[in-house]
Motif scaffolding. Structure first.
Motif, PDB file in Angstrom:
ATOM      1  N   GLY A 141     141.588  22.561 -12.784  1.00 38.54           N
ATOM      2  CA  GLY A 141     142.086  22.164 -14.102  1.00 38.54           C
ATOM      3  C   GLY A 141     141.109  21.275 -14.841  1.00 38.54           C
ATOM      4  N   ILE A 169     146.837  30.887 -22.766  1.00 46.52           N
ATOM      5  CA  ILE A 169     147.022  29.983 -21.624  1.00 46.52           C
ATOM      6  C   ILE A 169     145.863  30.122 -20.630  1.00 46.52           C
ATOM      7  CG2 ILE A 169     149.542  29.844 -21.822  1.00 46.52           C
ATOM      8  CD1 ILE A 169     149.696  31.984 -19.588  1.00 46.52           C
ATOM      9  N   GLN A 178     143.231  28.310 -19.855  1.00 48.12           N
ATOM     10  CA  GLN A 178     142.887  27.188 -18.970  1.00 48.12           C
ATOM     11  C   GLN A 178     143.880  27.059 -17.827  1.00 48.12           C
ATOM     12  OE1 GLN A 178     141.139  23.505 -20.155  1.00 48.12           O
ATOM     13  NE2 GLN A 178     141.125  24.090 -22.313  1.00 48.12           N
ATOM     14  N   ASN A 179     145.152  27.297 -18.101  1.00 46.98           N
ATOM     15  CA  ASN A 179     146.153  27.229 -17.037  1.00 46.98           C
ATOM     16  C   ASN A 179     145.985  28.382 -16.044  1.00 46.98           C
ATOM     17  OD1 ASN A 179     147.234  24.943 -18.149  1.00 46.98           O
ATOM     18  ND2 ASN A 179     148.999  25.954 -19.083  1.00 46.98           N
ATOM     19  N   THR A 226     143.475  28.257 -13.148  1.00 46.52           N
ATOM     20  CA  THR A 226     143.782  27.441 -11.973  1.00 46.52           C
ATOM     21  C   THR A 226     144.582  28.210 -10.922  1.00 46.52           C
ATOM     22  OG1 THR A 226     145.911  26.544 -12.760  1.00 46.52           O
ATOM     23  CG2 THR A 226     143.916  25.412 -13.504  1.00 46.52           C
ATOM     24  N   THR A 264     155.954  25.190 -15.929  1.00 44.84           N
ATOM     25  CA  THR A 264     154.586  24.858 -15.521  1.00 44.84           C
ATOM     26  C   THR A 264     153.567  25.423 -16.503  1.00 44.84           C
ATOM     27  OG1 THR A 264     155.212  24.783 -13.183  1.00 44.84           O
ATOM     28  CG2 THR A 264     152.882  25.107 -13.682  1.00 44.84           C
ATOM     29  N   LEU A 265     153.746  26.687 -16.899  1.00 45.54           N
ATOM     30  CA  LEU A 265     152.778  27.315 -17.800  1.00 45.54           C
ATOM     31  C   LEU A 265     152.796  26.702 -19.194  1.00 45.54           C
ATOM     32  CD1 LEU A 265     153.092  31.064 -16.780  1.00 45.54           C
ATOM     33  CD2 LEU A 265     151.176  29.529 -16.351  1.00 45.54           C
ATOM     34  N   SER A 297     152.876  23.576 -19.698  1.00 46.40           N
ATOM     35  CA  SER A 297     152.203  22.283 -19.624  1.00 46.40           C
ATOM     36  C   SER A 297     150.843  22.353 -20.318  1.00 46.40           C
ATOM     37  CB  SER A 297     152.009  21.871 -18.159  1.00 46.40           C
ATOM     38  OG  SER A 297     151.218  20.699 -18.093  1.00 46.40           O
ATOM     39  N   PRO A 346     146.137  21.290 -17.593  1.00 48.48           N
ATOM     40  CA  PRO A 346     145.824  22.263 -16.533  1.00 48.48           C
ATOM     41  C   PRO A 346     145.848  21.676 -15.129  1.00 48.48           C
ATOM     42  CG  PRO A 346     144.300  22.485 -18.372  1.00 48.48           C
ATOM     43  CD  PRO A 346     145.088  21.220 -18.622  1.00 48.48           C
ATOM     44  N   VAL A 373     149.214  22.257 -13.754  1.00 50.78           N
ATOM     45  CA  VAL A 373     149.364  23.663 -13.371  1.00 50.78           C
ATOM     46  C   VAL A 373     148.657  23.928 -12.044  1.00 50.78           C
ATOM     47  CG1 VAL A 373     149.063  26.050 -14.122  1.00 50.78           C
ATOM     48  CG2 VAL A 373     149.440  24.249 -15.819  1.00 50.78           C
TER      49      VAL A 373
END
Length: 278
Positions: A62, A143, A145-146, A149, A202-203, A205, A208, A211
């Motif tokens: 993240g 999404i 960046q998430n 991870t 969570t997604l 958020s 990252p 996540v």
């Protein structure tokens, strides 16, 4: 050039170890050795920012929090699926297909429905370019960046076509969900009602790192935009996923008649409790 080569070597080595650990369950190095390689790469990337790569293994943990999610337009509309709740409704659906296609036998596949969040992964020249939620079907939240991870999503594909869009579901495996709720309960935090709510929350958020700390996974089940890959049928698409080691939904039944379809659904109903996810 020296740093270029070493950074490339470390990225390739860490990607290989990630594959062995998270997908093949056959780790070759100790956690301490992996951490040593990771820290070396992290230090080199900090010292050489001009060599930044959004798909580097260091982004698996993240990055900096986001201010908000940007929206992008899907390359092709990302439609939702209809629900059927009984064998009678399945029979009606099959008869509509027969009538509409003017065929007695219809080639279909039957597979589990994953209780998670729909996601589109767009690879360009073998590198994960971005990832979108379904949104309204035409535009979704970026999404990326998430998603970077999530350990079982490959960030780079070898010998890939110019464009490959893989659609599937991000979810939280049952075992990971139970462990997460236990940790939250022990910490005095509210627990999640079910794995899908935990995944969706969570997604959403903007951090990252949050996540990265959650046990999310991905399974592919559909093809979006595609350039440079010749696929004659659905089985060819699944072989392509296997070639690139993109995890896919299973088990799968291939059927052609209503009777075969209903038999497959009954068999799936027996197996679904052992799939490890909702």
């Amino acid at each position: 050039m020296l740093f270029d080569n070493r950074i490339a070597e470390l990225r390739a080595e860490l990607n290989r170890h990630n594959q062995l650990y998270y997908q093949d369950a056959q780790p070759e190095v100790s956690d301490a050795e992996y951490d040593r390689l990771f820290r070396e790469l992290e230090d080199l990337e900090k010292a050489n920012p001009e060599l930044h790569d959004p798909n580097s293994p260091t982004h698996r943990v993240g990055g900096a929090p986001l201010d908000s999610f940007e929206q992008r337009t899907h390359l092709l509309p990302m439609l939702s699926i209809d629900d059927l709740f009984s064998e009678e409704e399945v029979a009606e659906f099959f008869k509509r297909l027969q009538k509409g296609l003017n065929l007695k036998e219809i080639a279909l596949s039957v597979e589990p429905k994953i209780d998670g969040v729909a996601c589109s992964l767009v690879y360009r020249d073998g590198s994960l370019d971005y990832a979108l939620t379904r949104g309204d079907g035409n535009r979704g939240d970026d999404i990326s960046q998430n998603v970077r991870t999530i350990r079982n999503i490959p960030l780079n594909l070898k010998n890939a076509p110019p464009l490959l869009e893989v659609r599937g579901e991000i979810f939280m495996p049952s075992e990971g969900f139970a462990k997460l709720n236990t940790q939250r309960d022990e910490a005095g935090l509210d627990t999640f009602a079910n794995p899908r709510n935990a995944t969706a929350g969570t997604l959403k958020s903007l951090d990252p790192k949050v996540v990265a700390s959650r046990p999310l996974a991905f399974l592919a089940h559909g093809l979006g935009a595609n350039e440079g890959s010749d696929m004659a049928n659905e089985d060819d698409f699944r072989k392509l996923l296997d070639k690139f080691q993109i995890p896919r939904n299973s088990p799968i039944w291939y059927v052609r008649t209503l009777e075969e379809t209903l038999t497959a659904i009954r068999e799936l109903d027996d197996k679904r409790h052992n799939l490890g996810h909702g």
